[in-house]
Motif scaffolding. Sequence first.
Motif, PDB file in Angstrom:
ATOM      1  N   PHE A  63     -20.239  22.474 -66.905  1.00  0.00           N
ATOM      2  CA  PHE A  63     -20.748  21.227 -67.502  1.00  0.00           C
ATOM      3  C   PHE A  63     -20.845  21.288 -69.024  1.00  0.00           C
ATOM      4  N   GLY A  64     -20.551  22.429 -69.637  1.00  0.00           N
ATOM      5  CA  GLY A  64     -20.575  22.521 -71.101  1.00  0.00           C
ATOM      6  C   GLY A  64     -21.986  22.305 -71.617  1.00  0.00           C
ATOM      7  N   MET A  65     -22.211  21.326 -72.486  1.00  0.00           N
ATOM      8  CA  MET A  65     -23.554  21.043 -73.002  1.00  0.00           C
ATOM      9  C   MET A  65     -24.354  20.167 -72.028  1.00  0.00           C
ATOM     10  N   GLY A  66     -23.692  19.575 -71.057  1.00  0.00           N
ATOM     11  CA  GLY A  66     -24.409  18.923 -69.963  1.00  0.00           C
ATOM     12  C   GLY A  66     -24.857  17.486 -70.203  1.00  0.00           C
ATOM     13  N   ASP A  67     -24.531  16.917 -71.369  1.00  0.00           N
ATOM     14  CA  ASP A  67     -24.993  15.538 -71.629  1.00  0.00           C
ATOM     15  C   ASP A  67     -24.432  14.555 -70.601  1.00  0.00           C
ATOM     16  N   THR A  68     -23.150  14.716 -70.287  1.00  0.00           N
ATOM     17  CA  THR A  68     -22.522  13.833 -69.296  1.00  0.00           C
ATOM     18  C   THR A  68     -23.132  14.032 -67.912  1.00  0.00           C
ATOM     19  N   THR A  69     -23.395  15.283 -67.589  1.00  0.00           N
ATOM     20  CA  THR A  69     -24.004  15.634 -66.296  1.00  0.00           C
ATOM     21  C   THR A  69     -25.338  14.909 -66.131  1.00  0.00           C
ATOM     22  N   ALA A  70     -26.142  14.950 -67.192  1.00  0.00           N
ATOM     23  CA  ALA A  70     -27.457  14.294 -67.147  1.00  0.00           C
ATOM     24  C   ALA A  70     -27.309  12.779 -67.046  1.00  0.00           C
ATOM     25  N   GLU A  71     -26.337  12.230 -67.778  1.00  0.00           N
ATOM     26  CA  GLU A  71     -26.116  10.766 -67.726  1.00  0.00           C
ATOM     27  C   GLU A  71     -25.753  10.334 -66.305  1.00  0.00           C
ATOM     28  N   ILE A  72     -24.857  11.102 -65.674  1.00  0.00           N
ATOM     29  CA  ILE A  72     -24.419  10.738 -64.318  1.00  0.00           C
ATOM     30  C   ILE A  72     -25.608  10.828 -63.356  1.00  0.00           C
ATOM     31  N   ALA A  73     -26.397  11.899 -63.476  1.00  0.00           N
ATOM     32  CA  ALA A  73     -27.551  12.068 -62.565  1.00  0.00           C
ATOM     33  C   ALA A  73     -28.581  10.958 -62.789  1.00  0.00           C
ATOM     34  N   LYS A  74     -28.706  10.509 -64.035  1.00  0.00           N
ATOM     35  CA  LYS A  74     -29.644   9.411 -64.340  1.00  0.00           C
ATOM     36  C   LYS A  74     -29.147   8.105 -63.722  1.00  0.00           C
ATOM     37  N   THR A  75     -27.846   7.901 -63.751  1.00  0.00           N
ATOM     38  CA  THR A  75     -27.262   6.667 -63.206  1.00  0.00           C
ATOM     39  C   THR A  75     -27.338   6.629 -61.678  1.00  0.00           C
ATOM     40  N   PHE A  76     -27.310   7.831 -61.062  1.00  0.00           N
ATOM     41  CA  PHE A  76     -27.288   7.884 -59.587  1.00  0.00           C
ATOM     42  C   PHE A  76     -28.486   8.686 -59.061  1.00  0.00           C
ATOM     43  N   PRO A  77     -29.698   8.129 -59.154  1.00  0.00           N
ATOM     44  CA  PRO A  77     -30.893   8.897 -58.736  1.00  0.00           C
ATOM     45  C   PRO A  77     -30.915   9.178 -57.238  1.00  0.00           C
ATOM     46  N   GLN A  78     -30.097   8.481 -56.460  1.00  0.00           N
ATOM     47  CA  GLN A  78     -30.090   8.682 -55.001  1.00  0.00           C
ATOM     48  C   GLN A  78     -29.145   9.802 -54.588  1.00  0.00           C
ATOM     49  N   LEU A 103     -35.486  13.730 -64.566  1.00  0.00           N
ATOM     50  CA  LEU A 103     -34.587  13.742 -63.399  1.00  0.00           C
ATOM     51  C   LEU A 103     -35.124  14.663 -62.309  1.00  0.00           C
ATOM     52  N   LYS A 104     -35.101  14.176 -61.105  1.00  0.00           N
ATOM     53  CA  LYS A 104     -35.527  14.990 -59.945  1.00  0.00           C
ATOM     54  C   LYS A 104     -34.322  15.436 -59.115  1.00  0.00           C
ATOM     55  N   ASN A 105     -33.151  14.971 -59.496  1.00  0.00           N
ATOM     56  CA  ASN A 105     -31.964  15.139 -58.639  1.00  0.00           C
ATOM     57  C   ASN A 105     -30.895  16.022 -59.264  1.00  0.00           C
ATOM     58  N   LEU A 106     -31.281  16.908 -60.185  1.00  0.00           N
ATOM     59  CA  LEU A 106     -30.291  17.762 -60.847  1.00  0.00           C
ATOM     60  C   LEU A 106     -30.847  19.173 -61.045  1.00  0.00           C
ATOM     61  N   ARG A 107     -30.075  20.165 -60.589  1.00  0.00           N
ATOM     62  CA  ARG A 107     -30.439  21.570 -60.771  1.00  0.00           C
ATOM     63  C   ARG A 107     -29.242  22.316 -61.342  1.00  0.00           C
ATOM     64  N   ILE A 108     -29.512  23.538 -61.833  1.00  0.00           N
ATOM     65  CA  ILE A 108     -28.503  24.297 -62.578  1.00  0.00           C
ATOM     66  C   ILE A 108     -28.320  25.684 -61.964  1.00  0.00           C
ATOM     67  N   ILE A 109     -27.076  26.158 -61.966  1.00  0.00           N
ATOM     68  CA  ILE A 109     -26.825  27.577 -61.684  1.00  0.00           C
ATOM     69  C   ILE A 109     -26.090  28.140 -62.897  1.00  0.00           C
ATOM     70  N   GLN A 110     -26.592  29.241 -63.453  1.00  0.00           N
ATOM     71  CA  GLN A 110     -25.928  29.862 -64.603  1.00  0.00           C
ATOM     72  C   GLN A 110     -25.183  31.098 -64.128  1.00  0.00           C
ATOM     73  N   HIS A 111     -23.917  30.895 -63.801  1.00  0.00           N
ATOM     74  CA  HIS A 111     -23.124  32.017 -63.264  1.00  0.00           C
ATOM     75  C   HIS A 111     -21.660  31.587 -63.194  1.00  0.00           C
ATOM     76  N   ASP A 112     -20.782  32.544 -62.927  1.00  0.00           N
ATOM     77  CA  ASP A 112     -19.370  32.231 -62.738  1.00  0.00           C
ATOM     78  C   ASP A 112     -19.201  31.385 -61.462  1.00  0.00           C
ATOM     79  N   ALA A 113     -18.677  30.191 -61.624  1.00  0.00           N
ATOM     80  CA  ALA A 113     -18.551  29.273 -60.488  1.00  0.00           C
ATOM     81  C   ALA A 113     -17.653  29.833 -59.393  1.00  0.00           C
ATOM     82  N   VAL A 114     -16.693  30.654 -59.781  1.00  0.00           N
ATOM     83  CA  VAL A 114     -15.767  31.196 -58.775  1.00  0.00           C
ATOM     84  C   VAL A 114     -16.549  32.044 -57.767  1.00  0.00           C
ATOM     85  N   GLU A 115     -17.513  32.805 -58.277  1.00  0.00           N
ATOM     86  CA  GLU A 115     -18.327  33.633 -57.375  1.00  0.00           C
ATOM     87  C   GLU A 115     -19.319  32.784 -56.582  1.00  0.00           C
TER      88      GLU A 115
END
Length: 227
Positions: A63-78, A103-115
């Motif tokens: 997600f990089g800096m995550g601004d877009t991620t947060a915007e999408i989660a804000k738009t779709f709270p369900q 936001l109650k609908n967004l969580r983060i994992i800090q790791h290599d996504a492949v694993e």
Amino acid sequence: MEENKKNRPIRSYVLRQGRLTKHQSDAITEHGDELIIPSSNDLIKWDLVFPLKQATSILEIGFGMGDTTAEIAKTFPQINFIGIEVHSPGVGNLINKIKEYELKNLRIIQHDAVEIVDTMLADESLDGIHIFFPDPWHKKRHNKRRLIRAEFLHKIAAKLKNNAYLHIATDWEDYALWILEEFKACNEYTLKTENFHKKPDHRPYTKYEKRGLNLGHKVWDIIFLRS
Ligand SMILES: C[S@@+](CC[C@H](N)C(=O)[O-])C[C@H]1O[C@@H](n2cnc3c(N)ncnc32)[C@H](O)[C@@H]1O
């Protein structure tokens, strides 16, 4: 995972250090326990992680800096979202956004996504995967570093429910064409539209994309459906 000459796995990212601001670092210290899912060998139980049960589940990779991620989660709270990123500044920035937007609908994992795909995601558990501007490996000689390769497309296909989507966007034409080629080796997907898809309204412009557009790049959206 493939090994390089020094016997280290080839990764799709390079970890850069030292650009973490105090605001980002404080966010991780204060809210990391609440918002970051620790990487482990245990499958994520979405209904235990989120207050909203039995909801649509979307994963974002890189997600990089995550601004877009947060915007999408804000738009779709369900809808429940989990974003994966390796860089701490992005993790800190996204935590600050989650708090700012409550936001109650967004969580983060800090790791290599492949694993994480291998270890923490149950088969047929996801309704969608977002991979926006996956990596900077646009030169052909770097293709081994590319995240989007047939091998990875196969892996994530197993995690998608039937008819769920995989949405990839890139601003490198060669990479876009490469993705379509790799897709041909995967019989788990169909293309939602022939080749490229018009940018869907639900995908705001990302930080990386804006930089590319300023440099005169075009953008290619590709949407696969799990069939
Ligand atoms: C080019 S940036 C794009 C970031 C963001 N999606 C945007 O469009 O602004 C790609 C991001 O993907 C992340 N990334 C690449 N490979 C990854 C992996 N295997 N696991 C987690 N994150 C990864 C990188 O750390 C980087 O932040």
